[in-house]
Structure formats: structure tokens, C-alpha cells
Design an enzyme around this catalytic site. Sequence first.
Site, PDB file in Angstrom:
ATOM      1  N   HIS A  45       2.308  29.680 -64.409  1.00  0.00           N
ATOM      2  CA  HIS A  45       2.188  28.488 -64.986  1.00  0.00           C
ATOM      3  C   HIS A  45       1.306  27.502 -64.469  1.00  0.00           C
ATOM      4  CE1 HIS A  45       6.513  28.871 -66.896  1.00  0.00           C
ATOM      5  NE2 HIS A  45       6.576  29.604 -65.826  1.00  0.00           N
ATOM      6  N   THR A  92       1.074  23.393 -63.771  1.00  0.00           N
ATOM      7  CA  THR A  92       1.979  22.340 -63.977  1.00  0.00           C
ATOM      8  C   THR A  92       1.722  21.265 -64.880  1.00  0.00           C
ATOM      9  OG1 THR A  92       1.064  20.977 -62.211  1.00  0.00           O
ATOM     10  CG2 THR A  92       2.492  22.519 -61.455  1.00  0.00           C
ATOM     11  N   GLU A 128       4.507  28.154 -60.639  1.00  0.00           N
ATOM     12  CA  GLU A 128       3.884  26.957 -61.242  1.00  0.00           C
ATOM     13  C   GLU A 128       2.691  26.964 -59.978  1.00  0.00           C
ATOM     14  OE1 GLU A 128       4.001  24.863 -63.373  1.00  0.00           O
ATOM     15  OE2 GLU A 128       6.118  25.152 -64.487  1.00  0.00           O
ATOM     16  N   HIS A 176       2.725  32.260 -69.100  1.00  0.00           N
ATOM     17  CA  HIS A 176       3.592  31.241 -69.985  1.00  0.00           C
ATOM     18  C   HIS A 176       3.110  31.239 -71.290  1.00  0.00           C
ATOM     19  CE1 HIS A 176       6.477  27.400 -70.416  1.00  0.00           C
ATOM     20  NE2 HIS A 176       7.070  28.544 -70.983  1.00  0.00           N
TER      21      HIS A 176
HETATM   22 ZN   LIG Z   1       4.737  26.699 -68.310  1.00  0.00          ZN
END
Ligand SMILES: [Zn+2]
Length: 273
Positions: A76, A78, A141, A179
Site C-alpha cells: 500500500h 499511506t 504500508e 492494494h
Molecule cells: Zn491501501
Amino acid sequence: MRIYSVILLAGVTVLSACSGYKYHQSNRVYTKQAKELVKPLKSVPDPYVVQGISIQEEPVGTVNFDLRKPNYVIIHHTAQGSCTETLDFFTKKATKVSSHYLVCKDGTVSQLLNDYFRSWHAGVSYWGGLTDLNSASIGIEIDNNGFEPFTVLQMSSLLELLKNLKQKYNIPTANFIGHSDIAPGRKVDPNVWFPWKDLAMNGFGHWYSDTTGVTVPEGFDTNMALRAIGYDMKNPGSVYDTFKRKYLQDSSNNKQFDSAAIKVLYQLYTNPF
Ligand SMILES: [Zn+2]
């Protein structure tokens, strides 16, 4: 081997002993929740009845078992301004989101959750038939506001972390994904700057072989190939956008799949590395 700093749980415990420590309270909540979750795992399963069928009268526990392991890594960004902002966000109950790791711009890596626990990072998601990615994955993240490149220090720490996770849990190369792969149309992270090709060259996720001179055979079914790779094809246009962002650094989001994208998909599907 690159040296990077990992805030391990043991370290957090030591720090939390100091009363003025910012995350003292959330660390106490972590410990309490972890104890509650582990408690029912400790005893032999009770005899029980399923839909009126008696299974057994006395408890019988097998002696052959260990812990379930994560089999995917979801990457991911953030979409926040700093690591401090994200740490504050992930330690508040109201936000209902978390990750196992956070990679900061200076290369610092924080571990926020034991790998065996289920982090809330994926949300509604789908990949290759799986619909509960949180249960099967580790969430990483990367500190990035969504509209900027990732730093060299971040990427070298990330590669080191991925190497460790891949070895420890025997995670297949194809199972390092973003993601946006598992939630197309809903999520766009990691952003268009993310160097997926570098990751693939290091054994994390696949990339496509050279498309020069490649002729895609007539009848090649793009949606079938995308589905076979893992994508949820409920909204093909959103998958096209996600695919082009990842493999062609194209964030036009026009829901179209042109001949260049089809060539890349064909190579990725038939001739990946
Ligand atoms: Zn994400």
C-alpha cells in the site's frame, strides 16, 4: 545485508514502560487484545454438536499442528503526510485500519502487528477466488502521499523486508501484489511511481517479457487472461485502469484497453518473469 531499523514488539514493550511514551496506552490495548485472542487456542477443542450430529463425547486433541501462515503480501501507500501521522492513525480504535509494517521515507521500518495476527488493511477485496485477503496476507504500508515517487531508502528497506517474509513463510513469487490489484476501482495504491518491475526482478511479483515484435494471436481473450492472473472481472474497466497503472505507468483512468496493453497482458500471461 542492508541495515534497517525494525521496531520490534519487544522494543515497543521496553519503550512503553516509560510513562510518557506516546503509544503507552495503545500498547496496553494491543497486549490485552492479543491475550484475549490467544486464550481459546490454548485448550483441546471441546466435544461439540454440529446441526444435531454428535461429533464425540470426550475431547480429543491431535498432536500434529503449528500456526497458520500468511501466503500473500499486499503493498500500500499511506496517502498521508508522514509516518507519525500514520502511526497515530493506526493506534486509534475509531479508524479501524492497520498494517503489519510501515516503511518510512528514511528507510525505517516499524512492525505494528505480529505476522500471525489479522491486520485490517485490505478491506473488501478479491484475488484469484480469495475474498478475505486480510486473513491470508501481510499488509505493508509505505509512507507516500499518493502523488510522489518512493525514496531509494524506502525501496531498499522494502526489498530486505520482502526477502525475509518470502523466506520465512515460503510465499510464492506471484503473491506479492498491490492494494489496487485486489480492489480495482476502489483503491489506486501503491501509486503509478511504484517500481513493480524492480520488485519482479528481485523475485516479488511477476513482470512481462519484451513485447517487441510480439503478435497477439487472434481470439486472445483479455478478460479471461486477467481473471486467470487473479483479478475480479466484475468491472473490467476498473481492472484495465489498475493494470495500466501498474504495468504501463499509465494513470489516464479511461477504462480502455488498447493494443499496447493487450500486448503486455499477453506477454505477462504467456511469458512472465
Ligand atoms: Zn491501501
